[in-house]
Design a protein around this motif. Sequence first.
Motif, PDB file in Angstrom:
ATOM      1  N   ARG A   8      70.017  10.608 -59.643  1.00  0.00           N
ATOM      2  CA  ARG A   8      68.810   9.793 -59.668  1.00  0.00           C
ATOM      3  C   ARG A   8      68.923   8.589 -58.734  1.00  0.00           C
ATOM      4  O   ARG A   8      67.918   8.002 -58.349  1.00  0.00           O
ATOM      5  CB  ARG A   8      68.536   9.325 -61.091  1.00  0.00           C
ATOM      6  N   ALA A   9      70.158   8.198 -58.379  1.00  0.00           N
ATOM      7  CA  ALA A   9      70.339   7.035 -57.512  1.00  0.00           C
ATOM      8  C   ALA A   9      70.274   7.395 -56.029  1.00  0.00           C
ATOM      9  O   ALA A   9      70.311   6.494 -55.183  1.00  0.00           O
ATOM     10  CB  ALA A   9      71.680   6.364 -57.816  1.00  0.00           C
ATOM     11  N   PHE A  10      70.169   8.687 -55.700  1.00  0.00           N
ATOM     12  CA  PHE A  10      70.199   9.115 -54.303  1.00  0.00           C
ATOM     13  C   PHE A  10      69.088   8.462 -53.494  1.00  0.00           C
ATOM     14  O   PHE A  10      69.317   7.931 -52.398  1.00  0.00           O
ATOM     15  CB  PHE A  10      70.084  10.645 -54.230  1.00  0.00           C
ATOM     16  N   ARG A  11      67.865   8.476 -53.995  1.00  0.00           N
ATOM     17  CA  ARG A  11      66.738   7.931 -53.248  1.00  0.00           C
ATOM     18  C   ARG A  11      66.952   6.460 -52.908  1.00  0.00           C
ATOM     19  O   ARG A  11      66.774   6.048 -51.757  1.00  0.00           O
ATOM     20  CB  ARG A  11      65.441   8.101 -54.043  1.00  0.00           C
ATOM     21  N   GLU A  12      67.353   5.673 -53.896  1.00  0.00           N
ATOM     22  CA  GLU A  12      67.510   4.238 -53.651  1.00  0.00           C
ATOM     23  C   GLU A  12      68.651   3.972 -52.668  1.00  0.00           C
ATOM     24  O   GLU A  12      68.543   3.089 -51.813  1.00  0.00           O
ATOM     25  CB  GLU A  12      67.767   3.514 -54.967  1.00  0.00           C
ATOM     26  N   ARG A  13      69.743   4.740 -52.769  1.00  0.00           N
ATOM     27  CA  ARG A  13      70.863   4.548 -51.840  1.00  0.00           C
ATOM     28  C   ARG A  13      70.433   4.819 -50.402  1.00  0.00           C
ATOM     29  O   ARG A  13      70.778   4.086 -49.479  1.00  0.00           O
ATOM     30  CB  ARG A  13      72.036   5.456 -52.199  1.00  0.00           C
ATOM     31  N   VAL A  14      69.673   5.901 -50.222  1.00  0.00           N
ATOM     32  CA  VAL A  14      69.263   6.280 -48.872  1.00  0.00           C
ATOM     33  C   VAL A  14      68.272   5.262 -48.310  1.00  0.00           C
ATOM     34  O   VAL A  14      68.405   4.807 -47.160  1.00  0.00           O
ATOM     35  CB  VAL A  14      68.663   7.698 -48.864  1.00  0.00           C
ATOM     36  N   LEU A  15      67.273   4.878 -49.103  1.00  0.00           N
ATOM     37  CA  LEU A  15      66.285   3.920 -48.605  1.00  0.00           C
ATOM     38  C   LEU A  15      66.936   2.580 -48.279  1.00  0.00           C
ATOM     39  O   LEU A  15      66.615   1.949 -47.265  1.00  0.00           O
ATOM     40  CB  LEU A  15      65.159   3.727 -49.627  1.00  0.00           C
ATOM     41  N   MET A  16      67.873   2.140 -49.124  1.00  0.00           N
ATOM     42  CA  MET A  16      68.559   0.885 -48.857  1.00  0.00           C
ATOM     43  C   MET A  16      69.380   0.973 -47.582  1.00  0.00           C
ATOM     44  O   MET A  16      69.391   0.059 -46.758  1.00  0.00           O
ATOM     45  CB  MET A  16      69.448   0.527 -50.049  1.00  0.00           C
ATOM     46  N   ALA A  17      70.070   2.120 -47.390  1.00  0.00           N
ATOM     47  CA  ALA A  17      70.923   2.280 -46.211  1.00  0.00           C
ATOM     48  C   ALA A  17      70.130   2.173 -44.923  1.00  0.00           C
ATOM     49  O   ALA A  17      70.608   1.617 -43.920  1.00  0.00           O
ATOM     50  CB  ALA A  17      71.649   3.620 -46.274  1.00  0.00           C
ATOM     51  N   TYR A  18      68.905   2.690 -44.953  1.00  0.00           N
ATOM     52  CA  TYR A  18      68.064   2.658 -43.751  1.00  0.00           C
ATOM     53  C   TYR A  18      67.095   1.472 -43.761  1.00  0.00           C
ATOM     54  O   TYR A  18      66.134   1.448 -42.994  1.00  0.00           O
ATOM     55  CB  TYR A  18      67.319   3.982 -43.604  1.00  0.00           C
ATOM     56  N   GLU A  19      67.376   0.504 -44.654  1.00  0.00           N
ATOM     57  CA  GLU A  19      66.605  -0.732 -44.744  1.00  0.00           C
ATOM     58  C   GLU A  19      65.110  -0.473 -44.926  1.00  0.00           C
ATOM     59  O   GLU A  19      64.264  -1.158 -44.378  1.00  0.00           O
ATOM     60  CB  GLU A  19      66.867  -1.612 -43.524  1.00  0.00           C
ATOM     61  N   TYR A  20      64.823   0.581 -45.713  1.00  0.00           N
ATOM     62  CA  TYR A  20      63.453   0.913 -46.104  1.00  0.00           C
ATOM     63  C   TYR A  20      62.554   1.121 -44.888  1.00  0.00           C
ATOM     64  O   TYR A  20      61.407   0.678 -44.853  1.00  0.00           O
ATOM     65  CB  TYR A  20      62.889  -0.177 -47.036  1.00  0.00           C
ATOM     66  N   ARG A  21      63.097   1.848 -43.899  1.00  0.00           N
ATOM     67  CA  ARG A  21      62.338   2.207 -42.706  1.00  0.00           C
ATOM     68  C   ARG A  21      62.560   3.678 -42.396  1.00  0.00           C
ATOM     69  O   ARG A  21      63.682   4.185 -42.536  1.00  0.00           O
ATOM     70  CB  ARG A  21      62.783   1.394 -41.476  1.00  0.00           C
TER      71      ARG A  21
END
Length: 296
Positions: free
Chosen positions: A168-181
């Motif tokens: 369930r944390a995958f989405r947030e980790r990925v979006l954070m890594a790419y600085e929500y872009r």
Amino acid sequence: MDWIERIAGIRRWTRGGERAPHKPLLLLYVLGRFQQDGNRPIPFSAAEAELRKLLKEYGPPRDTSPGYPFHHLTSDGLWLVDTEDGPGSPGPELGRLRASGASGRLHPDLARAMSEEPGLVARIARFLLDANFAPSLHADLCLLTGLDLETLETGGQTRTSATARRDRAFRERVLMAYEYRCAFCAYDGWLDGSAVGLDAAHVRWWAFDGPDDLGNGLCLCAIHHKLFDKGVLGLSHERTVTVSARFVGRSAAARELVLSLAGRPAQDPQAGLDAVEPRHIAWHGRQVFRTPARLP
């Protein structure tokens, strides 16, 4: 007993056609917990933050307390709330729910039916999703509530193990890594403090042993995620965007949103975080991308 009919009949606050998916969101969250842990009591202290996030992202624009569905679902005969002092909900106020050590669980009859009847959890979840939310939201809702409908609907015959679960944390980790872009076009929209129109895309699909790891994830806007999964867009080993030569788009929008991406470097994650691994890029190129690629 027809549990779908019982759930369809849950009482909801209504006024002038406004959406009130508070109880359905709680039920989806509880179904996800049931799939993972059975009918163990869920402390309000553990559920509060997750319910608040679900209500903020998928509820109506007006603010709603997570205490509202946690308490009021008890009136529908599907949900029981106990406190440290005994059975019965202390009410919807957050302070009282916290101070009393309130916890909730499904009614034992419903939990027993879901344990004994294969597919009931999935049928209830599908009903709740279809009756309350647009289809484009279903996948993200399942991810955030911990529901793995694919496994439920196929009797656990997906992936290499029936115990495999989406992270369930995958989405947030990925979006954070790419600085929500978006890694392809740099779209970075927000609404009321939450990213909107951005997805965590698996490069190697989860259904084909793609891990929920940052090295298998890309932050993509909704349109580029769809095109990536359809094979219109891909990645080269140099992490530049590839565009299928089979794609045809004559409008200015198609040229700007798709054709202009050919050869453009994809955004890298923040320094020190894992970029997409070459083996996953290679899998996508073999199994998904529609070759040949257009020349930049």
